[in-house]
Design a protein around this motif. Structure first.
Motif, PDB file in Angstrom:
ATOM      1  N   VAL A 115      11.167   7.632   1.633  1.00 45.67           N
ATOM      2  CA  VAL A 115      10.435   7.605   0.329  1.00 45.67           C
ATOM      3  C   VAL A 115      10.971   8.674  -0.733  1.00 45.67           C
ATOM      4  O   VAL A 115      10.876   9.782  -0.163  1.00 45.67           O
ATOM      5  N   TYR A 116      11.639   8.291  -1.694  1.00 40.74           N
ATOM      6  CA  TYR A 116      12.279   9.016  -2.608  1.00 40.74           C
ATOM      7  C   TYR A 116      11.293   9.239  -3.768  1.00 40.74           C
ATOM      8  O   TYR A 116      10.642   8.565  -4.253  1.00 40.74           O
ATOM      9  N   PHE A 117      11.126  10.632  -4.010  1.00 35.93           N
ATOM     10  CA  PHE A 117      10.392  11.279  -5.338  1.00 35.93           C
ATOM     11  C   PHE A 117      11.431  11.761  -6.361  1.00 35.93           C
ATOM     12  O   PHE A 117      12.216  12.872  -5.785  1.00 35.93           O
ATOM     13  N   GLU A 118      11.060  11.431  -7.591  1.00 31.16           N
ATOM     14  CA  GLU A 118      11.780  12.482  -8.482  1.00 31.16           C
ATOM     15  C   GLU A 118      10.432  13.405  -9.220  1.00 31.16           C
ATOM     16  O   GLU A 118       9.707  12.497  -9.725  1.00 31.16           O
ATOM     17  N   LEU A 119      10.422  14.532  -9.244  1.00 35.28           N
ATOM     18  CA  LEU A 119       9.300  15.292  -9.661  1.00 35.28           C
ATOM     19  C   LEU A 119       9.551  16.122 -10.904  1.00 35.28           C
ATOM     20  O   LEU A 119      10.380  16.802 -10.935  1.00 35.28           O
ATOM     21  N   GLU A 120       8.496  16.135 -11.665  1.00 35.34           N
ATOM     22  CA  GLU A 120       8.386  17.399 -12.741  1.00 35.34           C
ATOM     23  C   GLU A 120       7.548  18.499 -12.485  1.00 35.34           C
ATOM     24  O   GLU A 120       6.780  18.012 -11.825  1.00 35.34           O
ATOM     25  N   MET A 121       8.401  19.627 -12.254  1.00 39.10           N
ATOM     26  CA  MET A 121       7.710  20.970 -11.903  1.00 39.10           C
ATOM     27  C   MET A 121       7.104  21.754 -13.015  1.00 39.10           C
ATOM     28  O   MET A 121       7.479  21.396 -14.202  1.00 39.10           O
ATOM     29  N   ASN A 122       6.153  22.329 -12.751  1.00 39.03           N
ATOM     30  CA  ASN A 122       5.352  23.070 -13.779  1.00 39.03           C
ATOM     31  C   ASN A 122       6.072  24.174 -14.763  1.00 39.03           C
ATOM     32  O   ASN A 122       5.928  24.553 -15.721  1.00 39.03           O
ATOM     33  N   ASP A 123       7.325  24.325 -14.239  1.00 35.15           N
ATOM     34  CA  ASP A 123       8.341  25.223 -14.980  1.00 35.15           C
ATOM     35  C   ASP A 123       9.387  24.323 -15.984  1.00 35.15           C
ATOM     36  O   ASP A 123      10.421  24.848 -16.692  1.00 35.15           O
ATOM     37  N   TRP A 175       0.587  -1.155  -0.107  1.00 32.44           N
ATOM     38  CA  TRP A 175      -0.066   0.052  -0.097  1.00 32.44           C
ATOM     39  C   TRP A 175       0.957   1.264   0.024  1.00 32.44           C
ATOM     40  O   TRP A 175       0.316   2.306  -0.181  1.00 32.44           O
ATOM     41  N   ILE A 176       2.092   1.155   0.330  1.00 31.99           N
ATOM     42  CA  ILE A 176       3.179   2.411   0.186  1.00 31.99           C
ATOM     43  C   ILE A 176       3.397   2.582  -1.456  1.00 31.99           C
ATOM     44  O   ILE A 176       4.315   2.092  -1.790  1.00 31.99           O
ATOM     45  N   ASN A 177       2.488   3.495  -2.092  1.00 36.55           N
ATOM     46  CA  ASN A 177       2.794   3.558  -3.306  1.00 36.55           C
ATOM     47  C   ASN A 177       2.768   5.164  -3.467  1.00 36.55           C
ATOM     48  O   ASN A 177       2.368   5.999  -2.797  1.00 36.55           O
ATOM     49  N   GLU A 178       2.887   5.560  -4.840  1.00 29.66           N
ATOM     50  CA  GLU A 178       2.920   6.979  -4.888  1.00 29.66           C
ATOM     51  C   GLU A 178       1.718   7.521  -4.940  1.00 29.66           C
ATOM     52  O   GLU A 178       1.354   8.787  -4.508  1.00 29.66           O
ATOM     53  N   THR A 179       0.495   6.883  -5.066  1.00 28.54           N
ATOM     54  CA  THR A 179      -1.003   7.182  -4.755  1.00 28.54           C
ATOM     55  C   THR A 179      -1.190   7.765  -3.490  1.00 28.54           C
ATOM     56  O   THR A 179      -1.750   8.577  -3.001  1.00 28.54           O
ATOM     57  N   TYR A 180      -0.422   6.978  -2.388  1.00 28.59           N
ATOM     58  CA  TYR A 180      -0.697   7.160  -1.063  1.00 28.59           C
ATOM     59  C   TYR A 180      -0.226   8.775  -0.746  1.00 28.59           C
ATOM     60  O   TYR A 180      -0.594   9.293   0.271  1.00 28.59           O
ATOM     61  N   PHE A 181       0.713   9.026  -1.408  1.00 33.11           N
ATOM     62  CA  PHE A 181       1.463  10.456  -1.082  1.00 33.11           C
ATOM     63  C   PHE A 181       0.744  11.599  -1.897  1.00 33.11           C
ATOM     64  O   PHE A 181       1.311  12.876  -1.796  1.00 33.11           O
ATOM     65  N   GLU A 182      -0.296  11.412  -2.778  1.00 31.39           N
ATOM     66  CA  GLU A 182      -0.806  12.449  -3.748  1.00 31.39           C
ATOM     67  C   GLU A 182      -1.294  13.658  -2.841  1.00 31.39           C
ATOM     68  O   GLU A 182      -0.700  14.815  -3.251  1.00 31.39           O
ATOM     69  N   HIS A 183      -1.675  13.545  -1.704  1.00 28.07           N
ATOM     70  CA  HIS A 183      -2.292  14.624  -0.918  1.00 28.07           C
ATOM     71  C   HIS A 183      -1.267  15.369  -0.249  1.00 28.07           C
ATOM     72  O   HIS A 183      -1.299  16.596  -0.072  1.00 28.07           O
ATOM     73  N   PRO A 190       3.264  22.195  -4.318  1.00 26.15           N
ATOM     74  CA  PRO A 190       2.053  22.596  -5.089  1.00 26.15           C
ATOM     75  C   PRO A 190       2.451  22.945  -6.751  1.00 26.15           C
ATOM     76  O   PRO A 190       1.446  23.064  -7.437  1.00 26.15           O
ATOM     77  N   ASN A 191       3.663  22.996  -7.030  1.00 23.84           N
ATOM     78  CA  ASN A 191       4.201  23.336  -8.502  1.00 23.84           C
ATOM     79  C   ASN A 191       4.710  22.071  -9.003  1.00 23.84           C
ATOM     80  O   ASN A 191       5.052  22.324 -10.243  1.00 23.84           O
ATOM     81  N   TYR A 192       4.176  20.848  -8.363  1.00 23.25           N
ATOM     82  CA  TYR A 192       4.740  19.558  -9.211  1.00 23.25           C
ATOM     83  C   TYR A 192       3.702  19.266 -10.334  1.00 23.25           C
ATOM     84  O   TYR A 192       2.339  19.575 -10.076  1.00 23.25           O
ATOM     85  N   VAL A 193       3.989  18.756 -11.243  1.00 23.11           N
ATOM     86  CA  VAL A 193       3.048  18.404 -12.511  1.00 23.11           C
ATOM     87  C   VAL A 193       3.083  16.787 -12.331  1.00 23.11           C
ATOM     88  O   VAL A 193       1.659  16.440 -12.410  1.00 23.11           O
ATOM     89  N   LYS A 194       4.004  16.110 -12.079  1.00 18.12           N
ATOM     90  CA  LYS A 194       3.797  14.572 -12.185  1.00 18.12           C
ATOM     91  C   LYS A 194       4.883  14.103 -11.467  1.00 18.12           C
ATOM     92  O   LYS A 194       5.893  14.584 -11.524  1.00 18.12           O
ATOM     93  N   VAL A 195       4.699  12.686 -11.182  1.00 15.36           N
ATOM     94  CA  VAL A 195       5.623  11.911 -10.455  1.00 15.36           C
ATOM     95  C   VAL A 195       6.652  11.209 -11.540  1.00 15.36           C
ATOM     96  O   VAL A 195       5.928  10.308 -12.347  1.00 15.36           O
ATOM     97  N   LEU A 196       7.937  11.162 -11.610  1.00 19.38           N
ATOM     98  CA  LEU A 196       8.729  10.576 -12.610  1.00 19.38           C
ATOM     99  C   LEU A 196       9.235   9.454 -11.897  1.00 19.38           C
ATOM    100  O   LEU A 196       9.560   8.245 -12.547  1.00 19.38           O
ATOM    101  N   SER A 197       9.401   9.380 -10.675  1.00 20.03           N
ATOM    102  CA  SER A 197      10.096   7.910 -10.203  1.00 20.03           C
ATOM    103  C   SER A 197       9.502   8.142  -8.668  1.00 20.03           C
ATOM    104  O   SER A 197       9.558   9.319  -8.100  1.00 20.03           O
ATOM    105  N   PHE A 198       9.471   6.918  -7.997  1.00 22.17           N
ATOM    106  CA  PHE A 198       9.103   6.716  -6.696  1.00 22.17           C
ATOM    107  C   PHE A 198       9.771   5.540  -6.238  1.00 22.17           C
ATOM    108  O   PHE A 198       9.981   4.337  -6.746  1.00 22.17           O
ATOM    109  N   CYS A 199      10.504   5.559  -4.923  1.00 25.01           N
ATOM    110  CA  CYS A 199      11.241   4.562  -4.425  1.00 25.01           C
ATOM    111  C   CYS A 199      11.462   4.649  -2.847  1.00 25.01           C
ATOM    112  O   CYS A 199      11.748   5.469  -2.253  1.00 25.01           O
TER     113      CYS A 199
END
Length: 427
Positions: free
Chosen positions: A58-66, A16-24, A31-40
């Motif tokens: 929990v590591y995230f690589e995020l694409e930002m809106n810029d 259950w520990i997945n990127e969906t759990y961290f969406e909120h 607030p300026n991220y567009v999507k999750v590129l990687s999750f570990c």
């Protein structure tokens, strides 16, 4: 993504520990991220650093809106699987208590200081708590981003770390006592700490499993009165009577909300370029209990100081704590009588607080001084197998443990804290 180190490859990551759990959390925190590129997700700590919960980084690589790429991390704390010690731990109500601490009391304590004109941070920022199917989870800021780190638990704290830790403890205690001035009481859950009435079976079984290996350890300390220490070692009945005594609180004394599990791995520091401590922060608020500050002082001083200052500076450490406590109580305009230094010292030798010295040396110190290995977990330590017994013997015979106990155990023994016959009922 940056190189990721997993300090515990044996930790099983729940599905259950997945990127969906961290969406909120991401939506609010980034607030300026567009999507999750990687999750570990990986283990946050090595085996042997925590026995009551699972800690993940929990590591995230995020694409930002810029169009830029940002790497960020969070700490997730969750309950142990039921078959890996989770059932036993659940009996103590640790996670519901910690949820109250992070949702209500720690923010209130820090607000007390802000209203008094001081910005004092006691704990990491908790970004989210939730409860699902009986499992309580926390998402915290990752203090490693701000260069916070744990000290090496096997070496103990030097003088600078001890002073900073005791001053932070005093800040926490002063806020807890002042909070009660304004709010009359804490919930009944804070009447219990390591000892609970429903935890009798756990304490009995744990004591029975460790008694033999600990007594074997006493015989290796090289003290002239070894037989005396073994002869006067508590029976399980005396030990449980001492446990129950620890739940008593003298309302006439200075009391506070204690951390309850205050030792070197439950604090983190970051540092100035010179190498001196910049900030120190407390973590892990699962065992908090209303009672004497002696609870935390006995526990911390028994477990955390480097061996060359543990006994030598014992009284000085109490003074350092008391100085900061009085300073903070005055700052927060504490309404009741301020405790004297002799009051704090006296409370540490009272019958109802002595449990925290014995429990520290008997239960915690052997684990703290034992180097990490994959089987260092509650499930293995409480096991009935020959392998589990060998693990307990290895832990108790650790030369580093014997080196500490040969000084510290007699220190408390000669002050009457280990007079276990004191807990027997009068005929």
């Amino acid at each position: 993504m940056q190189d990721i180190i997993n300090p515990n490859e044996n930790l099983i990551i729940p599905e259950w520990i997945n990127e969906t759990y961290f969406e909120h959390v991401l939506a609010k925190d980034e607030p300026n991220y567009v999507k999750v590129l990687s999750f570990c997700p990986v283990a946050a700590i090595p085996p042997g650093e925590n026995f009551t919960s699972a800690m993940l980084r929990v590591y995230f690589e995020l694409e930002m809106n810029d169009g830029s790429i940002k790497t960020t991390t969070y700490i997730l704390k969750t309950m142990l699987p039921k078959d890996k010690g989770g059932d036993e731990i659940a009996e103590f109500g640790l996670f519901p208590k910690e949820m109250m601490m992070y949702n209500t009391f720690l923010p209130a304590f820090e607000t007390l200081y802000k209203e008094a004109g001081e910005d004092i941070k006691l704990a990491p920022k908790c970004l989210h708590t939730d409860e699902s199917d009986g499992c309580i989870n926390f998402i915290f800021e990752d203090l490693a981003i701000k260069k916070f780190r744990n000290v090496d638990r096997t070496k103990g704290l030097d003088l600078e770390h001890m002073i900073c830790a005791l001053q932070k403890l005093a800040e926490f205690h002063a806020a807890g006592s002042t909070y009660l001035d304004h709010n009359f009481s804490f919930p009944s859950e804070f009447d219990e700490g390591f000892v609970t009435h429903r935890g009798k079976k756990f304490h009995f079984e744990g004591y029975a499993k460790k008694e033999k290996s600990f007594k074997n350890s006493i015989a290796t300390w090289g003290l002239p009165d070894t037989d005396e220490y073994i002869k006067n070692f508590p029976s399980v009945e005396q030990y449980w009577a001492q446990c129950l005594s620890s739940m008593e609180v003298d309302p006439e004394e200075f009391n506070t909300l204690t951390h309850g599990d205050f030792w070197s791995s439950n604090l983190m520091c970051n540092y100035k370029p010179s190498g001196s401590i910049n900030q120190l922060i407390l973590v892990d608020f699962q065992i908090c209990k209303w009672g004497s500050p002696a609870i935390d002082l006995l526990f911390f001083l028994s477990l955390s100081a480097a061996n060359d200052i543990r006994i030598k500076k014992f009284d000085y450490f109490v003074r350092i704590y008391w100085d900061r406590l009085i300073e903070c109580l005055k700052l927060l305009k504490y309404k009741k009588k301020l405790p004297k230094l002799r009051d704090i010292h006296g409370s540490m030798y009272k019958k109802n607080n002595s449990f925290y010295a014995f429990f520290a040396l008997f239960n915690h110190l052997p684990l703290i001084l034992f180097p990490s290995e994959k089987n260092s977990n509650l499930h293995e330590l409480m096991g009935d197998s020959e392998e589990a017994e060998r693990l307990r013997q290895r832990i108790a015979s650790n030369p580093a443990l014997c080196d500490v106990l040969k000084d510290t155990y007699p220190f408390f023994y000669n002050r009457g804290l280990f007079n276990f016959e004191d807990y027997e009922k009068e005929p």
